[in-house]
Design an enzyme around this catalytic site. Structure first.
Site, mmCIF file in Angstrom:
data_model
loop_
_atom_site.group_PDB
_atom_site.id
_atom_site.type_symbol
_atom_site.label_atom_id
_atom_site.label_comp_id
_atom_site.label_asym_id
_atom_site.label_seq_id
_atom_site.Cartn_x
_atom_site.Cartn_y
_atom_site.Cartn_z
ATOM 1 N N VAL A 55 -4.898 -36.050 -8.827
ATOM 2 C CA VAL A 55 -6.100 -36.506 -9.515
ATOM 3 C C VAL A 55 -6.859 -35.367 -10.200
ATOM 4 O O VAL A 55 -7.683 -35.628 -11.087
ATOM 5 C CB VAL A 55 -7.016 -37.252 -8.523
ATOM 6 C CG1 VAL A 55 -7.735 -36.281 -7.600
ATOM 7 C CG2 VAL A 55 -8.010 -38.149 -9.248
ATOM 8 N N TYR A 56 -6.600 -34.109 -9.854
ATOM 9 C CA TYR A 56 -7.306 -33.002 -10.478
ATOM 10 C C TYR A 56 -6.933 -32.917 -11.956
ATOM 11 O O TYR A 56 -5.779 -32.655 -12.310
ATOM 12 C CB TYR A 56 -6.990 -31.670 -9.797
ATOM 13 C CG TYR A 56 -7.407 -31.578 -8.347
ATOM 14 C CD1 TYR A 56 -8.372 -32.426 -7.803
ATOM 15 C CD2 TYR A 56 -6.849 -30.628 -7.504
ATOM 16 C CE1 TYR A 56 -8.752 -32.336 -6.474
ATOM 17 C CE2 TYR A 56 -7.229 -30.525 -6.165
ATOM 18 C CZ TYR A 56 -8.176 -31.390 -5.657
ATOM 19 O OH TYR A 56 -8.542 -31.305 -4.336
ATOM 20 N N SER A 57 -7.931 -33.145 -12.802
ATOM 21 C CA SER A 57 -7.717 -33.186 -14.258
ATOM 22 C C SER A 57 -6.609 -34.162 -14.626
ATOM 23 O O SER A 57 -5.877 -33.968 -15.592
ATOM 24 C CB SER A 57 -7.414 -31.798 -14.817
ATOM 25 O OG SER A 57 -8.503 -30.921 -14.645
ATOM 26 N N GLN A 58 -6.500 -35.233 -13.817
ATOM 27 C CA GLN A 58 -5.510 -36.284 -14.064
ATOM 28 C C GLN A 58 -4.107 -35.721 -14.299
ATOM 29 O O GLN A 58 -3.410 -36.077 -15.257
ATOM 30 C CB GLN A 58 -5.944 -37.148 -15.236
ATOM 31 C CG GLN A 58 -7.117 -38.079 -14.914
ATOM 32 C CD GLN A 58 -6.726 -39.209 -13.957
ATOM 33 O OE1 GLN A 58 -6.003 -40.126 -14.327
ATOM 34 N NE2 GLN A 58 -7.215 -39.132 -12.724
#
Length: 344
Positions: A55-58
Site C-alpha cells: 500500500v505504500y505509494s500504491q
C-alpha cells in the site's frame, strides 16, 4: 553497526535498525535513484533488514526497493519484508485478509520487488470479517510453495496475537513469528500487553514509528512553528496542537529533549535507543525520506542508555502509557461504530 539479533525463534539474524521504505515513492522521495542511494547507504552501514508494504505509494515503494536491490546485487544479503491488507485499487476484494486477496497480493508484490521470494510476509492490520484460520491457511500455502519464508502480523492487539498462535497450533499451520506494533517514547501502550505476549510466544517485535511520526526528531518544540507535513493533514488528531493530548506530548518532548542533551545524545538517538533496549524488541523501523534523515538515525544503533536515563524516561512518560490514544495505530471497530456496542 555490527550487532545482529535473532528474529524470535527463527534463527534469522537481523539488524537492530530496520530500513522502512514507506517514504520511497510518491508519498515521499519520488526519485528511484535517490531512494536507491539511501538504501545503499543503509546496507553499507550494516542494516540487513528492509520493510515495505504494497500500500505504500500504491506499490511504488516496492518497485523502488526492488530496483535498488537489483542494481546493487545485494538481494541475497537482505532480509526483505512486505505486507498486505490495505486497499490496492477499486473493488471490495482488492484488500483485506482473505485467501483470495492474499494470493493476488503476494504475486503483485513479488513482481514489483523483482524477486522470487519474500523473507517476511506480514498482515498489515486485523480484518474483523476474516477468520484468522482462513488467513493463516493461505499464508501457509505460500510458505510451502516457497514464495514466502516467514509470516508476521502488524498492529494486532494482544488477544488477536494469542488467537493467531492458537489457530496455528490447532490446525497445524505456519504461525506468525513476529509482530510489528507502534512503539515510541510517547506511545508505550504495548509494554502492558503486546510485548509481554510476544515475548511469551517466542516471537520477534519489529516496532514502527519509534520517532512518533516526527514528534521525536526535534522539529516539534515549544519555541518553534508547527512544521507542515503530509501526515499532519492525513492524521490531524495526532498533530493538532489544539488538542490536549498533543499538548501533553509537546510537554513530554520538551523534557525528553533536555534529558537527551544532558545524556550527551540527540533526541533522535535517545528515542531510537530506547525502543531497541526493550528485551522483547528485535528491531526498530526507521523511515528516512532523505539521506540526512538516515544519517541522523544510524548512530542510534551504537547508543546504549543507562538505567539512570531509562528511569528518568519512566518519570516523564510512565511505562505502558500512550499519551495520545490516536498513536496506537489501530482501534477495534467496536470503538468507532456505536451499533456494535448496543443491543438492538
Amino acid at each position: 553497526m555490527t550487532e545482529y539479533r535473532v528474529l524470535g525463534r527463527t534463527g534469522l539474524n537481523v539488524s537492530p535498525l530496520c530500513l522502512g521504505a514507506m517514504m520511497f515513492g510518491w508519498w515521499g522521495e519520488q526519485s528511484p535513484e535517490e531512494s536507491a542511494r539511501i538504501i545503499d547507504r543503509a546496507l553499507d552501514s550494516g542494516i540487513n533488514f528492509i520493510d515495505t508494504a504494497d500500500v505504500y505509494s500504491q506499490g511504488q515503494s516496492e518497485e523502488f526497493v526492488g530496483q535498488a536491490l537489483a542494481r546493487s546485487g545485494k538481494r541475497d544479503e537482505v532480509v526483505l519484508a512486505t505486507k498486505c491488507h490495505g486497499a490496492m485499487g477499486e473493488g471490495p476484494n482488492r484488500r483485506g485478509n482473505s485467501r483470495r486477496w492474499i494470493f493476488q497480493a503476494v504475486e503483485d508484490s513479488l513482481r514489483r520487488l523483482g524477486t522470487d521470494w519474500i523473507d517476511l510476509y506480514q498482515i498489515h492490520r486485523p480484518d474483523p470479517g476474516t477468520d484468522v484460520d482462513e488467513t493463516l491457511g493461505a499464508l501457509t500455502d505460500l510458505v510451502r510453495q516457497g514464495k514466502v519464508r516467514y509470516l508476521g502480523s502488524s498492529t494486532f492487539p494482544a488477544h488477536q496475537i494469542v488467537e493467531g498462535q492458537w489457530a496455528a497450533e490447532r490446525r497445524g499451520l505456519e504461525r506468525f513469528v513476529c509482530e510489528q506494533p507502534p512503539y515510541s517514547l510517547l506511545a508505550r501502550g504495548i509494554e502492558a500487553d503486546v510485548l509481554p505476549v510476544v515475548h511469551a510466544y517466542g516471537m520477534g517485535a519489529i516496532v514502527w514509528s519509534p520517532l512518533a511520526g516526527g514528534w521525536l526528531t526535534g522539529r516539534y518544540r515549544k519555541d518553534r512553528e508547527v512544521p507542515e507535513s503530509r501526515r499532519a493533514g492525513l492524521l490531524p488528531d495526532r498533530y493538532d496542537l489544539k488538542l490536549e493530548a498533543n499538548q501533553r506530548k509537546l510537554e513530554a518532548v520538551e523534557q525528553l529533549a533536555v534529558l537527551a542533551e544532558e545524556a550527551g545524545h540527540t533526541l533522535i538517538e535517545l528515542a531510537l535507543a530506547f525502543t531497541i533496549r526493550h528485551p522483547a524488541v528485535t528491531s526498530a523501523i526507521i523511515g528516512p525520506r532523505t539521506m540526512d534523515h538516515l544519517e541522523s538515525q544510524l548512530t542510534a544503533a551504537d547508543v546504549r542508555l543507562g538505567d539512570d536515563v531509562l528511569d528518568r524516561i519512566d518519570a516523564i512518560v510512565a511505562p505502558g502509557l500512550t499519551i495520545n490514544p490516536g498513536d496506537a495505530g489501530w482501534q477495534p471497530p467496536e470503538l468507532a461504530d456505536a451499533g456494535l456496542r448496543r443491543r438492538p
